[in-house]
Design a protein around this motif. Structure first.
Motif, mmCIF file in Angstrom:
data_model
loop_
_atom_site.group_PDB
_atom_site.id
_atom_site.type_symbol
_atom_site.label_atom_id
_atom_site.label_comp_id
_atom_site.label_asym_id
_atom_site.label_seq_id
_atom_site.Cartn_x
_atom_site.Cartn_y
_atom_site.Cartn_z
ATOM 1 N N GLU A 256 3.679 88.646 -36.269
ATOM 2 C CA GLU A 256 3.882 89.581 -37.387
ATOM 3 C C GLU A 256 3.991 91.015 -36.882
ATOM 4 O OE1 GLU A 256 0.827 89.043 -40.331
ATOM 5 O OE2 GLU A 256 1.224 86.896 -40.485
ATOM 6 N N ILE A 257 3.149 91.360 -35.910
ATOM 7 C CA ILE A 257 3.214 92.705 -35.317
ATOM 8 C C ILE A 257 4.570 92.906 -34.655
ATOM 9 C CG2 ILE A 257 2.267 94.169 -33.489
ATOM 10 C CD1 ILE A 257 -0.487 92.895 -34.120
ATOM 11 N N LEU A 258 5.048 91.868 -33.956
ATOM 12 C CA LEU A 258 6.345 91.945 -33.284
ATOM 13 C C LEU A 258 7.465 92.226 -34.272
ATOM 14 C CD1 LEU A 258 7.810 91.610 -30.549
ATOM 15 C CD2 LEU A 258 8.126 89.213 -31.149
ATOM 16 N N GLU A 259 7.439 91.562 -35.423
ATOM 17 C CA GLU A 259 8.478 91.794 -36.428
ATOM 18 C C GLU A 259 8.455 93.246 -36.916
ATOM 19 O OE1 GLU A 259 11.137 89.997 -37.368
ATOM 20 O OE2 GLU A 259 10.467 88.723 -35.723
ATOM 21 N N GLY A 260 7.267 93.858 -36.933
ATOM 22 C CA GLY A 260 7.159 95.265 -37.325
ATOM 23 C C GLY A 260 7.752 96.208 -36.293
ATOM 24 N N LEU A 261 7.946 95.723 -35.063
ATOM 25 C CA LEU A 261 8.504 96.541 -33.989
ATOM 26 C C LEU A 261 10.008 96.331 -33.808
ATOM 27 C CD1 LEU A 261 5.683 95.935 -31.346
ATOM 28 C CD2 LEU A 261 5.930 97.893 -32.870
ATOM 29 N N LEU A 262 10.604 95.491 -34.667
ATOM 30 C CA LEU A 262 12.027 95.180 -34.573
ATOM 31 C C LEU A 262 12.876 96.415 -34.833
ATOM 32 C CD1 LEU A 262 14.253 92.995 -34.299
ATOM 33 C CD2 LEU A 262 14.095 92.713 -36.770
ATOM 34 N N VAL A 263 13.794 96.695 -33.900
ATOM 35 C CA VAL A 263 14.749 97.790 -34.066
ATOM 36 C C VAL A 263 16.004 97.262 -34.740
ATOM 37 C CG1 VAL A 263 16.183 99.480 -32.859
ATOM 38 C CG2 VAL A 263 13.856 99.038 -32.072
ATOM 39 N N GLY A 264 16.493 96.112 -34.272
ATOM 40 C CA GLY A 264 17.677 95.508 -34.849
ATOM 41 C C GLY A 264 18.255 94.445 -33.941
ATOM 42 N N PRO A 265 19.298 93.744 -34.425
ATOM 43 C CA PRO A 265 19.923 92.709 -33.596
ATOM 44 C C PRO A 265 20.795 93.332 -32.513
ATOM 45 C CG PRO A 265 21.078 92.915 -35.671
ATOM 46 C CD PRO A 265 19.889 93.829 -35.749
ATOM 47 N N LYS B 137 17.595 90.147 -30.250
ATOM 48 C CA LYS B 137 16.926 91.182 -31.031
ATOM 49 C C LYS B 137 16.362 92.223 -30.084
ATOM 50 C CE LYS B 137 15.462 88.125 -34.769
ATOM 51 N NZ LYS B 137 14.299 87.597 -35.502
ATOM 52 N N VAL B 138 16.276 93.445 -30.562
ATOM 53 C CA VAL B 138 15.742 94.541 -29.759
ATOM 54 C C VAL B 138 14.472 95.044 -30.437
ATOM 55 C CG1 VAL B 138 16.178 96.843 -28.831
ATOM 56 C CG2 VAL B 138 18.045 95.181 -28.993
ATOM 57 N N TYR B 139 13.403 95.154 -29.643
ATOM 58 C CA TYR B 139 12.115 95.625 -30.144
ATOM 59 C C TYR B 139 11.726 96.906 -29.418
ATOM 60 C CZ TYR B 139 11.728 90.923 -32.045
ATOM 61 O OH TYR B 139 11.952 89.755 -32.720
ATOM 62 N N ASN B 140 11.078 97.807 -30.133
ATOM 63 C CA ASN B 140 10.540 99.010 -29.526
ATOM 64 C C ASN B 140 9.027 98.902 -29.579
ATOM 65 O OD1 ASN B 140 9.735 101.498 -28.683
ATOM 66 N ND2 ASN B 140 10.968 102.648 -30.142
ATOM 67 N N ALA B 141 8.417 98.553 -28.451
ATOM 68 C CA ALA B 141 6.972 98.341 -28.389
ATOM 69 C C ALA B 141 6.223 99.589 -27.940
ATOM 70 C CB ALA B 141 6.675 97.182 -27.447
ATOM 71 N N THR B 142 6.906 100.720 -27.897
ATOM 72 C CA THR B 142 6.305 101.958 -27.418
ATOM 73 C C THR B 142 5.024 102.309 -28.169
ATOM 74 O OG1 THR B 142 8.512 102.752 -26.882
ATOM 75 C CG2 THR B 142 6.765 104.383 -26.927
ATOM 76 N N THR B 143 5.030 102.160 -29.476
ATOM 77 C CA THR B 143 3.862 102.532 -30.269
ATOM 78 C C THR B 143 2.716 101.533 -30.123
ATOM 79 O OG1 THR B 143 4.750 101.374 -32.201
ATOM 80 C CG2 THR B 143 5.259 103.717 -31.998
ATOM 81 N N PHE B 144 2.991 100.355 -29.569
ATOM 82 C CA PHE B 144 1.990 99.301 -29.460
ATOM 83 C C PHE B 144 1.391 99.190 -28.062
ATOM 84 C CE2 PHE B 144 0.763 94.728 -29.184
ATOM 85 C CZ PHE B 144 -0.217 94.749 -30.167
ATOM 86 N N VAL B 145 1.938 99.921 -27.099
ATOM 87 C CA VAL B 145 1.511 99.782 -25.706
ATOM 88 C C VAL B 145 0.001 99.982 -25.554
ATOM 89 C CG1 VAL B 145 1.697 100.810 -23.398
ATOM 90 C CG2 VAL B 145 3.743 100.347 -24.714
ATOM 91 N N ASP B 146 -0.539 101.032 -26.137
ATOM 92 C CA ASP B 146 -1.969 101.320 -25.991
ATOM 93 C C ASP B 146 -2.857 100.321 -26.719
ATOM 94 O OD1 ASP B 146 -1.470 103.535 -24.418
ATOM 95 O OD2 ASP B 146 -1.353 104.890 -26.138
#
Length: 127
Positions: free
Chosen positions: A60-69, A19-28
């Motif tokens: 749960e937060i991680l699932e919200g950052l999911l981009v896709g498989p 899975k690929v996650y985009n954590a950019t919005t969560f870094v801060d």
């Protein structure tokens, strides 16, 4: 959450997870600090995530950052894994602690010598 999309290796180079996650919005907002996320960016962070023992809320937060498989295709380079930065971070911390203790000891020893010299000079001037 927006609709997920399937990604190929050429879309996301060097990822080895499924899975690929985009954590950019969560870094801060990350409670462990931004460095923790930046150290594993662009790599398979599964092991680092699991080693910490994250809460259900974090998952749960991680699932919200999911981009896709991640869709692996023939000819894709072998996945890379996260290198252990914890070991080097610990040795740097240990050397910094050693320097701090050495400096503290030098100051303490200097103070004791100065006090001894003061007492010696005081006793010598009284006689």
């Amino acid at each position: 959450m927006s609709e997920t999309q399937e990604l190929t290796y050429s879309d996301v180079a060097e990822h080895s997870s499924k899975k690929v996650y985009n954590a950019t919005t969560f870094v801060d907002e990350h409670p462990g600090g931004e460095e923790v996320l930046l150290d594993v960016g662009g790599q398979d962070a599964t092991e680092a995530f699991e080693d910490v023992g994250h809460s259900d809320e974090a998952r749960e937060i991680l699932e919200g950052l999911l981009v896709g498989p991640l869709k692996r295709q023939p000819g894709d380079p072998a996945p890379t894994t996260t290198t252990s930065t914890t070991t080097t971070g610990t040795s740097q911390s240990d050397s910094a602690t050693g320097l701090g203790i050495g400096l503290y000891a030098a100051i303490l020893l200097g103070g004791a010598l100065a006090f001894g010299a003061y007492k010696y000079m005081q006793a010598k001037s009284e006689s």
